[in-house]
Scaffold this motif. Sequence first.
Motif, short mmCIF file in Angstrom:
data_model
loop_
_atom_site.label_atom_id
_atom_site.label_comp_id
_atom_site.label_asym_id
_atom_site.label_seq_id
_atom_site.Cartn_x
_atom_site.Cartn_y
_atom_site.Cartn_z
N LEU A 62 5.68 0.11 -4.54
CA LEU A 62 5.86 -1.20 -5.54
C LEU A 62 6.72 -0.72 -6.78
CD1 LEU A 62 4.23 -3.48 -6.64
CD2 LEU A 62 1.85 -1.79 -6.97
N ALA A 63 7.07 0.58 -7.27
CA ALA A 63 7.04 0.68 -8.45
C ALA A 63 8.57 0.49 -8.28
CB ALA A 63 7.39 2.45 -8.31
N ALA A 64 9.29 0.34 -6.91
CA ALA A 64 10.84 -0.11 -6.58
C ALA A 64 10.56 -1.37 -7.53
CB ALA A 64 11.27 0.72 -4.96
N LEU A 65 9.58 -2.37 -6.22
CA LEU A 65 9.80 -3.70 -7.06
C LEU A 65 9.70 -3.81 -8.60
CD1 LEU A 65 9.68 -6.64 -5.40
CD2 LEU A 65 7.95 -6.70 -4.64
N ARG A 66 8.35 -3.57 -8.93
CA ARG A 66 8.15 -3.44 -10.66
C ARG A 66 9.11 -2.84 -10.93
NH1 ARG A 66 6.67 -5.97 -12.92
NH2 ARG A 66 5.43 -4.83 -14.18
N ARG A 67 10.69 -1.81 -10.69
CA ARG A 67 11.89 -1.38 -11.88
C ARG A 67 12.42 -2.73 -11.66
NH1 ARG A 67 16.12 0.04 -8.93
NH2 ARG A 67 17.19 0.98 -10.32
N LEU A 68 12.52 -3.79 -10.56
CA LEU A 68 13.60 -4.93 -10.89
C LEU A 68 12.95 -6.06 -11.65
CD1 LEU A 68 15.01 -4.48 -7.10
CD2 LEU A 68 16.07 -3.10 -9.25
N GLY A 69 11.96 -5.41 -11.37
CA GLY A 69 10.89 -6.32 -13.17
C GLY A 69 10.38 -7.91 -11.74
N TYR A 70 9.87 -7.14 -10.77
CA TYR A 70 9.32 -8.45 -10.14
C TYR A 70 7.34 -7.86 -9.34
CZ TYR A 70 13.51 -10.20 -8.50
OH TYR A 70 14.80 -11.28 -8.68
N ARG A 71 6.44 -8.96 -9.16
CA ARG A 71 4.94 -7.67 -9.15
C ARG A 71 4.97 -8.67 -8.00
NH1 ARG A 71 1.28 -5.34 -11.04
NH2 ARG A 71 2.01 -5.02 -13.37
N ALA A 72 3.99 -7.89 -6.80
CA ALA A 72 3.86 -8.23 -5.09
C ALA A 72 2.81 -8.75 -5.60
CB ALA A 72 3.71 -7.02 -4.24
N SER A 73 2.89 -9.82 -4.34
CA SER A 73 0.88 -11.04 -4.38
C SER A 73 0.55 -10.09 -3.39
CB SER A 73 1.82 -12.15 -3.81
OG SER A 73 2.49 -12.71 -5.30
N ASN A 74 1.19 -9.75 -2.27
CA ASN A 74 0.29 -9.38 -2.00
C ASN A 74 0.42 -8.10 -0.77
OD1 ASN A 74 2.20 -9.06 0.75
ND2 ASN A 74 1.97 -11.29 0.20
N ARG A 75 -0.36 -6.66 -0.39
CA ARG A 75 0.55 -5.87 -0.37
C ARG A 75 2.10 -5.37 0.66
NH1 ARG A 75 -3.75 -1.79 -1.99
NH2 ARG A 75 -2.69 0.20 -0.58
N TYR A 76 1.93 -6.13 1.68
CA TYR A 76 2.96 -5.76 3.22
C TYR A 76 4.18 -6.18 2.53
CZ TYR A 76 3.01 -10.53 3.99
OH TYR A 76 3.17 -12.47 3.94
N ILE A 77 4.19 -6.90 1.23
CA ILE A 77 5.69 -7.34 1.13
C ILE A 77 5.90 -6.16 0.14
CG2 ILE A 77 4.97 -8.07 -1.22
CD1 ILE A 77 7.56 -10.35 1.32
N VAL A 78 5.43 -5.27 0.06
CA VAL A 78 6.38 -4.28 -1.19
C VAL A 78 7.10 -3.46 0.13
CG1 VAL A 78 4.97 -4.15 -3.07
CG2 VAL A 78 4.93 -2.43 -1.03
N PHE A 79 6.86 -3.36 1.09
CA PHE A 79 7.03 -2.45 2.44
C PHE A 79 8.40 -3.58 3.05
CE2 PHE A 79 2.72 -0.92 2.99
CZ PHE A 79 2.77 -0.06 2.40
N ALA A 132 14.41 7.92 -2.67
CA ALA A 132 15.19 6.49 -2.98
C ALA A 132 15.08 6.05 -4.86
CB ALA A 132 15.40 5.37 -2.34
N LEU A 133 14.21 6.27 -5.23
CA LEU A 133 13.71 5.77 -6.44
C LEU A 133 14.80 6.59 -7.46
CD1 LEU A 133 10.07 5.03 -6.35
CD2 LEU A 133 11.37 3.87 -6.85
N PRO A 134 15.03 5.99 -8.93
CA PRO A 134 15.79 6.44 -9.72
C PRO A 134 15.07 7.60 -10.41
CG PRO A 134 16.63 4.03 -9.38
CD PRO A 134 15.25 4.37 -8.39
N ALA A 135 14.82 8.40 -11.00
CA ALA A 135 14.08 9.03 -11.46
C ALA A 135 13.97 8.33 -12.82
CB ALA A 135 14.81 10.50 -12.10
#
Lengths: 135, 183
Positions: A62-79, A132-135
Motif C-alpha cells: 500500500l505504501a508503494a501505491l500511496r507513494r505514487l499518488g493512489y489509494r486502493a479501493s480493496n485489499r487485493y489490488i495492492v498486490f 524495492a521501496l525507496p527509503a
Amino acid sequence: MSEALDNLCGPGKQLQAEATDAQEFAGLVRSGMARLNDARNTSLALESRFDLAYNAAHSLSLAALRRLGYRASNRYIVFQVLPHTLGLGPEVWRVLDKCHNMRNRGEYEGLLDVDERLVADLIVATQAVGEALPA
Amino acid sequence: MLAVLFGNPARSFYANEVIALAQSGTGAVQRELAALTEAGLLIFNKQGNQKHYQANAAAPVFDELRGLVLKTMGMADVLRVALAPLAAQIEGAFIYGSVAKQQDTARSDIDVMIVSASLAYADVFGALESATHRLDRKVNPTLYTPADIARRIAGDNAFLTRVMKQPKIWLMGNEETLHVRSA
C-alpha cells in the motif's frame, strides 16, 4: 505516471487518486517492517507469523501505491499492481496474491492451512517489497 | 483449435481469436470451424459483424472431446511445458478441483498440486506465469513436500483427504510414485 495504474483509477474503479502524504508513507513502511521482523519470530504460532507477514506485505504494498499518488479501493489490488508500483515480478506478487486468498479463507471460512513453506516464502516476498521501496 | 474451444467451453471466440490462439492458417481454421459447426460440435452465432464460435455442450460427444482435449493438448500440456524447467525438483504434480472435475467455468482458477522437497512458491509462480497468460486463466499452485503430504494424510487433513479422493489430471509422476515416496 504509470499508464496501467491510471487505467485502473477513477470513480467506481479499483484505485482512486489521492495526493501522497509523506507521514502516511513513513507510517506504513514503519509498521510494515516492524511486523515483517516479528513474523520471523519462530517462537510464535505459524498462524500468527502468517498474519504478521501478510499484514506487513499489505502495508508495504500500500505504501508503494500511496507513494505514487493512489489509494486502493480493496485489499487485493495492492498486490496485483506491484509490477507497476515497484516493478516486481510474479515470483513476488503472485505469492502475495495467493496468501491474500488464503488469508480470506482463514478469516471468513475458518480454513487457514498454512505451513512452514508458505510462511517462509511469504516472508521472502514481503522482504522483496520492502527492499524495492525507496527509503 | 479443439484445445482452444473445448479447453474453454464456457466462452465463445471470434474467428480471428481462434486463428491467433491455434497458431494456424486463416483458411484452414475457417474451414474447420464451418465443418465442426456443421457437425454440431460448435455453436455459431453472429455478434455484430463478428462470427462467434463456442463448444457445444449439448453435443453427444462433448464430455469425451473435452476430456480428450484436457488430457492431450489442452491446459495439461501448457502446464507441463511451463513446469518442465523445474521437473528435476518435482516428485509429482496434478490438476485437481473444478477443472479436473470438469465443472470449471472460463473464470475458474486452475488448481495445481505440486509435490517437491526443494521448490519455493517464487520458483513455481515464476515458471507458471507464461502458462497463466497462454491459458488466460489464473493458476493456483499448492506446494507440499513429500513429508507434508505424508503428515497430512496421517493427520486426516480435510483439504488433502478431499483432494486425494477427487479426479486428477496428472502433469508429472502418478498416484503410485507419490504414495510410495510419501509412505
